[in-house]
Motif scaffolding. Structure first.
Motif, mmCIF file in Angstrom:
data_model
loop_
_atom_site.group_PDB
_atom_site.id
_atom_site.type_symbol
_atom_site.label_atom_id
_atom_site.label_comp_id
_atom_site.label_asym_id
_atom_site.label_seq_id
_atom_site.Cartn_x
_atom_site.Cartn_y
_atom_site.Cartn_z
ATOM 1 N N HIS A 28 0.820 -1.216 0.000
ATOM 2 C CA HIS A 28 0.000 0.000 0.000
ATOM 3 C C HIS A 28 0.858 1.272 0.000
ATOM 4 O O HIS A 28 0.360 2.353 -0.210
ATOM 5 N N ASP A 158 -5.165 -2.952 -5.235
ATOM 6 C CA ASP A 158 -6.595 -2.863 -5.566
ATOM 7 C C ASP A 158 -6.908 -4.016 -6.524
ATOM 8 O O ASP A 158 -6.357 -4.064 -7.633
ATOM 9 N N THR A 160 -9.548 -4.679 -8.235
ATOM 10 C CA THR A 160 -10.560 -4.440 -9.274
ATOM 11 C C THR A 160 -10.022 -4.519 -10.707
ATOM 12 O O THR A 160 -10.627 -5.207 -11.537
ATOM 13 N N TYR A 199 -6.862 -10.738 1.963
ATOM 14 C CA TYR A 199 -8.228 -10.297 1.664
ATOM 15 C C TYR A 199 -9.204 -10.774 2.721
ATOM 16 O O TYR A 199 -9.095 -11.891 3.220
ATOM 17 N N ALA A 207 -15.800 -7.020 -4.428
ATOM 18 C CA ALA A 207 -14.946 -6.596 -5.552
ATOM 19 C C ALA A 207 -15.229 -7.464 -6.777
ATOM 20 O O ALA A 207 -15.278 -6.970 -7.910
#
Ligand SMILES: C[S@@+](CC[C@H](N)C(=O)[O-])C[C@H]1O[C@@H](n2cnc3c(N)ncnc32)[C@H](O)[C@@H]1O
Length: 242
Positions: A28, A158, A160, A199, A207
């Protein structure tokens, strides 16, 4: 009317704090491009080379084989299969073994060296090897009726873009076998070794849904894994048919 959520117990608060303390957070903090270079270097090197053996010792490799061989996730249904983040072929090995005769399999990975290792192991005419990033797959829309992706999306801060790409290359109604590191203490320990994230099940399901992938069937390696909530998040998701 608002429904108040039950307060987490003291034990679950301690476990959550401990997990947060242990979990790798670099994913991150680093720019995505820089992080990808680090991941490539990690898997190109000795740690990547060792996965072939460590995954047998950790039982991950034979347990994937059991899941596919027992038909819990039946790959003989599919004619075109893409394995994303193949590594040195821990899932690929069983796709080759259990796919229907005449099936086409494509193995892709960000690391050229991981692909080279897989290619050296499996000289199968069923398989094509392609260097590619999960977030930018060089395949046409709806090219595959099955995508497998094991222990890769934890390398995305991320999920996605990667999930959307896998949904795009799947045919409507096609299946995704997704396996990912869960937000447990063992998952957090593994995130340190592999410089990745973990996760939460609900977060990953949401997601997937936003990418057009509906969770169809939760999977567990064994009944012991199910009872003890071990082994990570394993799920068959399906691309929503329009
Ligand atoms: C832990 S290994 C998993 C290998 C194999 N799927 C298995 O189940 O053992 C993760 C693999 O994902 C690859 N990978 C990481 N980030 C990726 C990305 N953005 N696109 C494609 N592959 C990626 C790594 O190079 C590595 O080979």
């Amino acid at each position: 009317m608002t429904v108040s959520r039950p307060k987490p117990s003291a034990r679950s608060r301690v476990v959550r704090s401990l997990r947060k303390l242990v979990e790798f957070k670099g994913i991150h903090r680093t720019h995505a491009g820089q992080y990808r270079t680090r991941i490539r270097e990690l898997y190109d090197g000795p740690q990547g080379a060792a996965i072939r053996f460590s995954s047998v010792l950790s039982l991950h490799d034979p347990l994937v084989g059991r899941m596919l061989g027992s038909g819990q996730f039946d790959v003989s249904r599919f004619g075109n299969v893409l394995d994303v983040g193949s590594g040195s072929g821990q899932i690929l090995k069983y796709l080759i073994r259990y796919a229907r005769p005449g099936a086409h399999i494509v193995a892709c990975d960000l690391s050229y060296h991981m692909l080279r290792r897989a290619r050296q192991r499996f000289a199968s005419s069923k398989v094509a090897y392609v260097a590619a990033d999960i977030a930018n797959l060089p395949f046409q829309d709806g090219a595959f009726d099955c995508v497998t992706c094991g222990w890769v999306i934890e390398h995305l801060a991320d999920p996605t873009p990667g999930l959307k790409e896998m949904a795009r290359v799947l045919k409507p109604g096609g299946s995704l076998l997704l396996m990912a590191t869960e937000d447990t203490i063992t998952g957090a320990m593994s995130s340190r070794t592999w410089k990745c994230r973990t996760y939460n099940r609900q977060e990953l399901q949401a997601a997937c849904e936003s990418a057009g992938l509906v969770w169809h069937k939760p999977l567990w390696f064994t009944s012991i894994h199910r009872a003890l909530r071990l082994g990570g998040i394993l799920v068959e998701a399906q691309k929503v048919a329009q």
